[in-house]
Scaffold this motif. Structure first.
Motif, PDB file in Angstrom:
ATOM      1  N   ASP A  76       0.802  -1.233   0.000  1.00  0.00           N
ATOM      2  CA  ASP A  76       0.000   0.000   0.000  1.00  0.00           C
ATOM      3  C   ASP A  76       0.829   1.275   0.000  1.00  0.00           C
ATOM      4  OD1 ASP A  76       0.938  -0.138   2.590  1.00  0.00           O
ATOM      5  OD2 ASP A  76      -1.016   0.066   3.539  1.00  0.00           O
ATOM      6  N   SER A  77       2.158   1.149  -0.042  1.00  0.00           N
ATOM      7  CA  SER A  77       2.973   2.367   0.009  1.00  0.00           C
ATOM      8  C   SER A  77       3.763   2.661  -1.265  1.00  0.00           C
ATOM      9  CB  SER A  77       3.927   2.315   1.202  1.00  0.00           C
ATOM     10  OG  SER A  77       4.829   1.244   1.073  1.00  0.00           O
ATOM     11  N   ASN A  78       4.095   1.688  -2.074  1.00  0.00           N
ATOM     12  CA  ASN A  78       4.930   1.959  -3.254  1.00  0.00           C
ATOM     13  C   ASN A  78       4.281   2.953  -4.210  1.00  0.00           C
ATOM     14  OD1 ASN A  78       6.874   0.266  -2.254  1.00  0.00           O
ATOM     15  ND2 ASN A  78       6.506  -1.391  -3.706  1.00  0.00           N
ATOM     16  N   CYS A  79       3.012   2.754  -4.530  1.00  0.00           N
ATOM     17  CA  CYS A  79       2.359   3.677  -5.462  1.00  0.00           C
ATOM     18  C   CYS A  79       2.227   5.068  -4.842  1.00  0.00           C
ATOM     19  CB  CYS A  79       1.020   3.144  -5.946  1.00  0.00           C
ATOM     20  SG  CYS A  79      -0.233   2.889  -4.676  1.00  0.00           S
ATOM     21  N   VAL A  80       2.038   5.142  -3.532  1.00  0.00           N
ATOM     22  CA  VAL A  80       1.930   6.438  -2.862  1.00  0.00           C
ATOM     23  C   VAL A  80       3.276   7.157  -2.899  1.00  0.00           C
ATOM     24  CG1 VAL A  80       1.476   7.593  -0.657  1.00  0.00           C
ATOM     25  CG2 VAL A  80       0.016   5.700  -1.402  1.00  0.00           C
ATOM     26  N   LYS A  81       4.365   6.433  -2.657  1.00  0.00           N
ATOM     27  CA  LYS A  81       5.700   7.049  -2.723  1.00  0.00           C
ATOM     28  C   LYS A  81       5.965   7.604  -4.114  1.00  0.00           C
ATOM     29  CE  LYS A  81       7.728   3.455  -0.656  1.00  0.00           C
ATOM     30  NZ  LYS A  81       8.808   2.584  -0.152  1.00  0.00           N
ATOM     31  N   ILE A  82       5.588   6.852  -5.131  1.00  0.00           N
ATOM     32  CA  ILE A  82       5.774   7.339  -6.505  1.00  0.00           C
ATOM     33  C   ILE A  82       4.881   8.561  -6.734  1.00  0.00           C
ATOM     34  CG2 ILE A  82       5.459   6.797  -8.949  1.00  0.00           C
ATOM     35  CD1 ILE A  82       6.246   3.875  -8.215  1.00  0.00           C
ATOM     36  N   TYR A  83       3.650   8.495  -6.297  1.00  0.00           N
ATOM     37  CA  TYR A  83       2.718   9.622  -6.426  1.00  0.00           C
ATOM     38  C   TYR A  83       3.292  10.885  -5.788  1.00  0.00           C
ATOM     39  CZ  TYR A  83      -1.502  12.433  -5.688  1.00  0.00           C
ATOM     40  OH  TYR A  83      -2.414  13.458  -5.672  1.00  0.00           O
ATOM     41  N   GLU A  84       3.909  10.724  -4.624  1.00  0.00           N
ATOM     42  CA  GLU A  84       4.461  11.865  -3.888  1.00  0.00           C
ATOM     43  C   GLU A  84       5.803  12.340  -4.433  1.00  0.00           C
ATOM     44  OE1 GLU A  84       4.505  10.187   0.039  1.00  0.00           O
ATOM     45  OE2 GLU A  84       2.439  10.836   0.451  1.00  0.00           O
ATOM     46  N   GLY A  85       6.357  11.636  -5.407  1.00  0.00           N
ATOM     47  CA  GLY A  85       7.607  12.075  -6.023  1.00  0.00           C
ATOM     48  C   GLY A  85       8.862  11.601  -5.324  1.00  0.00           C
ATOM     49  N   ALA A  86       8.759  10.539  -4.554  1.00  0.00           N
ATOM     50  CA  ALA A  86       9.908  10.065  -3.768  1.00  0.00           C
ATOM     51  C   ALA A  86      11.102   9.652  -4.622  1.00  0.00           C
ATOM     52  CB  ALA A  86       9.490   8.880  -2.896  1.00  0.00           C
ATOM     53  N   TYR A  87      10.878   9.352  -5.889  1.00  0.00           N
ATOM     54  CA  TYR A  87      11.973   8.881  -6.736  1.00  0.00           C
ATOM     55  C   TYR A  87      12.465   9.933  -7.726  1.00  0.00           C
ATOM     56  CZ  TYR A  87      10.713   4.446  -4.702  1.00  0.00           C
ATOM     57  OH  TYR A  87      10.462   3.427  -3.802  1.00  0.00           O
ATOM     58  N   HIS A  88      11.950  11.149  -7.648  1.00  0.00           N
ATOM     59  CA  HIS A  88      12.445  12.227  -8.516  1.00  0.00           C
ATOM     60  C   HIS A  88      13.864  12.589  -8.117  1.00  0.00           C
ATOM     61  CE1 HIS A  88       8.821  12.564 -10.589  1.00  0.00           C
ATOM     62  NE2 HIS A  88       8.355  13.696 -10.143  1.00  0.00           N
ATOM     63  N   GLY A  89      14.744  12.602  -9.052  1.00  0.00           N
ATOM     64  CA  GLY A  89      16.118  13.001  -8.796  1.00  0.00           C
ATOM     65  C   GLY A  89      16.927  11.957  -8.057  1.00  0.00           C
ATOM     66  N   LYS A  90      16.322  10.805  -7.773  1.00  0.00           N
ATOM     67  CA  LYS A  90      17.048   9.755  -7.057  1.00  0.00           C
ATOM     68  C   LYS A  90      18.111   9.156  -7.979  1.00  0.00           C
ATOM     69  CE  LYS A  90      16.310   5.424  -4.555  1.00  0.00           C
ATOM     70  NZ  LYS A  90      16.916   5.726  -3.271  1.00  0.00           N
ATOM     71  N   THR A  91      19.271   8.952  -7.436  1.00  0.00           N
ATOM     72  CA  THR A  91      20.367   8.325  -8.184  1.00  0.00           C
ATOM     73  C   THR A  91      20.854   7.122  -7.412  1.00  0.00           C
ATOM     74  OG1 THR A  91      21.988   9.749  -7.141  1.00  0.00           O
ATOM     75  CG2 THR A  91      21.114  10.458  -9.261  1.00  0.00           C
ATOM     76  N   PHE A  92      21.468   6.232  -8.124  1.00  0.00           N
ATOM     77  CA  PHE A  92      22.015   5.037  -7.503  1.00  0.00           C
ATOM     78  C   PHE A  92      23.377   5.333  -6.930  1.00  0.00           C
ATOM     79  CE2 PHE A  92      24.634   1.200  -7.766  1.00  0.00           C
ATOM     80  CZ  PHE A  92      23.881   0.369  -6.971  1.00  0.00           C
ATOM     81  N   SER A  93      23.600   4.902  -5.715  1.00  0.00           N
ATOM     82  CA  SER A  93      24.933   5.064  -5.129  1.00  0.00           C
ATOM     83  C   SER A  93      25.359   3.734  -4.556  1.00  0.00           C
ATOM     84  CB  SER A  93      24.924   6.134  -4.036  1.00  0.00           C
ATOM     85  OG  SER A  93      23.997   5.802  -3.038  1.00  0.00           O
ATOM     86  N   ARG A  94      26.623   3.439  -4.688  1.00  0.00           N
ATOM     87  CA  ARG A  94      27.145   2.155  -4.206  1.00  0.00           C
ATOM     88  C   ARG A  94      27.611   2.273  -2.792  1.00  0.00           C
ATOM     89  NH1 ARG A  94      28.274  -1.667  -8.508  1.00  0.00           N
ATOM     90  NH2 ARG A  94      27.686  -0.647 -10.388  1.00  0.00           N
TER      91      ARG A  94
END
Length: 94
Positions: A76-94
């Motif tokens: 119940d949270s993945n679509c909400v996180k995407i809706y809220e923009g949680a992955y905008h500008g996110k980059t992968f870091s090792r």
């Protein structure tokens, strides 16, 4: 649920894995639950727009992960996180 599947395939053709119909019982139940929780078309339009505008969700991360319909409907949270923009500008870091 079929509309969600078709919209996914249309929106992300060539960008993300397509979803074949019919869905498994488990996938169908999860998709139906997410649609019950978020009934407004505008919610899903924003989710799909946010996926399309997130290079991370489209696979520009470590190259081994991309957003899938299964990720979107998993809980119940993945679509909400995407809706809220949680992955905008996110980059992968090792």
């Amino acid at each position: 649920v079929k509309d969600l599947d078709e919209s996914w395939n249309e929106s992300f053709k060539g960008k993300l894995p397509t979803v074949e119909w019919p869905l498994s019982t488990s996938r169908h139940k999860k998709a139906a639950q997410r649609l019950k929780e978020h009934q407004a078309l505008t919610f899903w339009q924003r989710v799909f727009n946010n996926i399309n505008s997130s290079s991370f969700l489209l696979g520009a991360n470590n190259g081994s992960w991309r957003c899938t319909l299964d990720f979107l409907i998993a809980n119940d949270s993945n679509c909400v996180k995407i809706y809220e923009g949680a992955y905008h500008g996110k980059t992968f870091s090792r």
